[in-house]
Motif scaffolding. Structure first.
Motif, PDB file in Angstrom:
ATOM      1  N   ALA A  55       0.837  -1.385  -0.204  1.00 30.84           N
ATOM      2  CA  ALA A  55      -0.034   0.194  -0.061  1.00 30.84           C
ATOM      3  C   ALA A  55       0.692   1.948   0.199  1.00 30.84           C
ATOM      4  O   ALA A  55       0.694   2.232  -0.664  1.00 30.84           O
ATOM      5  N   ASP A  56       1.925   1.473   1.300  1.00 31.80           N
ATOM      6  CA  ASP A  56       3.294   2.515   0.643  1.00 31.80           C
ATOM      7  C   ASP A  56       3.731   2.670  -0.894  1.00 31.80           C
ATOM      8  O   ASP A  56       3.584   4.178  -1.458  1.00 31.80           O
ATOM      9  N   ARG A 102       0.157   3.949  -3.383  1.00 31.44           N
ATOM     10  CA  ARG A 102      -0.238   4.976  -2.690  1.00 31.44           C
ATOM     11  C   ARG A 102       1.603   6.317  -2.771  1.00 31.44           C
ATOM     12  O   ARG A 102       0.967   7.270  -3.569  1.00 31.44           O
ATOM     13  N   ALA A 150       0.886   6.817  -6.799  1.00 28.55           N
ATOM     14  CA  ALA A 150      -0.257   7.781  -6.875  1.00 28.55           C
ATOM     15  C   ALA A 150       0.159   8.920  -6.957  1.00 28.55           C
ATOM     16  O   ALA A 150      -0.701  10.013  -7.785  1.00 28.55           O
ATOM     17  N   GLU A 151       0.362   9.204  -5.806  1.00 27.04           N
ATOM     18  CA  GLU A 151       0.939  10.346  -5.161  1.00 27.04           C
ATOM     19  C   GLU A 151       1.525  11.196  -6.398  1.00 27.04           C
ATOM     20  O   GLU A 151       1.361  12.650  -6.401  1.00 27.04           O
ATOM     21  N   ASP A 176      -8.840   3.392  -4.259  1.00 24.74           N
ATOM     22  CA  ASP A 176      -8.733   2.852  -2.795  1.00 24.74           C
ATOM     23  C   ASP A 176      -7.745   2.108  -2.735  1.00 24.74           C
ATOM     24  O   ASP A 176      -6.835   0.982  -3.607  1.00 24.74           O
ATOM     25  N   VAL A 177      -5.934   2.463  -2.072  1.00 29.95           N
ATOM     26  CA  VAL A 177      -4.516   2.099  -2.788  1.00 29.95           C
ATOM     27  C   VAL A 177      -5.056   0.627  -1.076  1.00 29.95           C
ATOM     28  O   VAL A 177      -4.442  -0.284  -1.583  1.00 29.95           O
ATOM     29  N   GLU A 178      -5.487   0.807  -0.051  1.00 28.25           N
ATOM     30  CA  GLU A 178      -5.352  -0.154   0.598  1.00 28.25           C
ATOM     31  C   GLU A 178      -6.463  -1.422   0.157  1.00 28.25           C
ATOM     32  O   GLU A 178      -6.337  -2.439   0.007  1.00 28.25           O
TER      33      GLU A 178
END
Length: 225
Positions: A157-158, A161, A164-165, A173-175
């Protein structure tokens, strides 16, 4: 001529070395011995059938020593899970290397490291032990879930994320995406291993499975335009 007092030193003599502190080394060594013994007993007999007496006998120490080091059977098992699963979650160096690659190659690096961990016989054995115990002892499942399973999902997820950023991925929904990616990576190989079905695990299989799963995650199954 009177003798010098025992505490008096000859001029220029080296000061006496301080006594060695052995307590901490002995404590660490006993902790390691108990943990290694517990690992053998838990995986041989299962969580429910293992007692602290069994661990003490296997380690060749007193039950009091086992309790003084770990406190309870649940905590001892959590330590065994942590020890066994240290290799499952990709390490920080692999994570950093993945961030320096294009997204598909970065995910492949993380995927290969993850699959090497969960496909290893020691990890398969641990999963089997947990699954066998969890119906009667749900806390055993919690230890496993909140340990390596959650840590692995958090790492993916990290990574997602960060990408994505940076505008390299579009994820609502990253999670959820991280959990979907992990499910894709396991394919049916993990289930075969858990149920004792023959699978020839090697670098080629792991790499090809990781590539195919990452490709499907990033691009889906529709033809590319």
């Amino acid at each position: 001529m009177p003798k010098k007092a025992a505490a008096e030193e000859e001029p220029g003599a080296e000061p006496p070395a301080p006594p060695k502190r052995r307590t901490s080394r002995i404590y660490v060594r006993k902790t390691d011995i108990v943990l290694t013994a517990a690992e053998r007993v838990f995986l041989r007999a299962g969580f429910a059938a293992t007692s602290m007496d069994d661990v003490a006998d296997e380690a060749g120490v007193s039950k009091r020593t086992v309790y003084s080091n770990f406190g309870s059977k649940e905590r001892l098992f959590a330590e065994v899970v942590g020890k066994r699963c240290a290799s499952v979650v990709p390490d920080p160096a692999t994570f950093a290397a993945a961030l320096g690659q294009p997204v598909d190659e970065g995910l492949r690096l993380l995927a290969v490291a993850f699959l090497k961990g969960i496909f290893h016989p020691a990890q398969v054995e641990l999963y089997q032990t947990v699954v066998a115990a969890v119906r009667r002892r749900p806390e055993v499942g919690r230890i496993m879930y909140e340990g390596p399973i959650t840590q692995s999902q958090r790492l993916f997820a990290d990574y997602l994320r960060v990408q994505a950023e940076a505008g390299k991925l579009a994820l609502d929904d990253v999670e959820l995406a991280a959990s979907q990616l992990i499910a894709l990576l396991k394919t049916n190989i993990h289930m075969k291993l858990l149920f004792g079905q023959p699978v020839r695990i090697g670098p080629k299989l792991i790499d090809s499975s990781a590539r195919a799963s990452v490709e499907l995650f990033l691009h889906g199954a529709l033809p590319r335009r």
